[in-house]
Write a protein that holds these residues in place. Structure first.
Motif, mmCIF file in Angstrom:
data_model
loop_
_atom_site.group_PDB
_atom_site.id
_atom_site.type_symbol
_atom_site.label_atom_id
_atom_site.label_comp_id
_atom_site.label_asym_id
_atom_site.label_seq_id
_atom_site.Cartn_x
_atom_site.Cartn_y
_atom_site.Cartn_z
ATOM 1 N N GLU A 101 5.572 6.190 29.462
ATOM 2 C CA GLU A 101 6.617 7.147 29.832
ATOM 3 C C GLU A 101 7.299 6.792 31.151
ATOM 4 O O GLU A 101 8.469 7.108 31.351
ATOM 5 N N LEU A 102 6.587 6.138 32.058
ATOM 6 C CA LEU A 102 7.194 5.752 33.331
ATOM 7 C C LEU A 102 8.416 4.872 33.075
ATOM 8 O O LEU A 102 9.452 5.061 33.706
ATOM 9 N N PHE A 103 8.306 3.962 32.141
ATOM 10 C CA PHE A 103 9.377 3.005 31.867
ATOM 11 C C PHE A 103 10.557 3.641 31.123
ATOM 12 O O PHE A 103 11.606 3.032 31.005
ATOM 13 N N GLN A 104 10.371 4.864 30.663
ATOM 14 C CA GLN A 104 11.431 5.589 29.968
ATOM 15 C C GLN A 104 12.081 6.641 30.864
ATOM 16 O O GLN A 104 12.999 7.326 30.437
ATOM 17 N N ASN A 105 11.582 6.783 32.079
ATOM 18 C CA ASN A 105 12.039 7.858 32.971
ATOM 19 C C ASN A 105 12.303 7.362 34.386
ATOM 20 O O ASN A 105 11.918 8.007 35.364
ATOM 21 N N PHE A 106 12.990 6.225 34.517
ATOM 22 C CA PHE A 106 13.220 5.677 35.852
ATOM 23 C C PHE A 106 13.971 6.629 36.788
ATOM 24 O O PHE A 106 13.691 6.631 37.987
#
Length: 156
Positions: A101-106
């Protein structure tokens, strides 16, 4: 202490840019470097915790200030660049604890990173005064910024 330090390590996840290196380290090395940064930050957080929070070690203002400066340095170092393509999963010998999810919510990660940078810088400024009460407050605020990230984006 282990749980707190895990939360505090969030600081490094989001400090700085989220852009990947144009010709930088491999995905495996990016994970290795960011984990090393987290470990260095945890070690310094532990020194402050022992001296200014728990009192299990005699308070040494110079050591606390040096540790706070190191934390601020890492938090403001651009570690976000170590979250490049391919670092969302385990690579080679490196295991990542970052949720996909981190990589989808920069955009959200950038906000959390700015909060980390601000809190780490504040801790360094307060540590320079040697005022233990203010150090405890700033340390707690930094811990909350780390926890905010870990609650969303860290697997364990």
């Amino acid at each position: 202490m282990k749980g707190f330090l895990a939360g505090a390590l969030c600081a490094l996840v989001i400090g700085g840019s989220t852009a990947a290196f144009a010709q930088g380290p491999s995905a495996e090395d990016q994970i290795r470097y960011r984990k090393a940064g987290y470990s260095f930050m945890a070690w310094n957080l532990g020194k402050i915790k022992e001296q200014a929070i728990d009192g299990s070690v005699a308070f040494d203002a110079a050591q606390v200030q040096a540790a706070a400066n190191a934390i601020a340095g890492v938090a403001n170092s651009g570690m976000g660049a170590l979250f490049g393509p391919g670092t969302d999963k385990n690579v080679g010998s490196q295991v990542t604890n970052v949720k996909p999810e981190l990589f989808q919510n920069f955009p959200d990660v950038a906000v959390l990173g700015n909060n980390l940078s601000t809190a780490a810088t504040r801790l360094a400024e307060v540590a320079a005064t040697g005022d233990q009460a203010q150090i405890r407050t700033a340390f707690g605020e930094l811990g909350q910024t780390c926890k905010a990230c870990h609650d969303k984006y860290r697997k364990r």
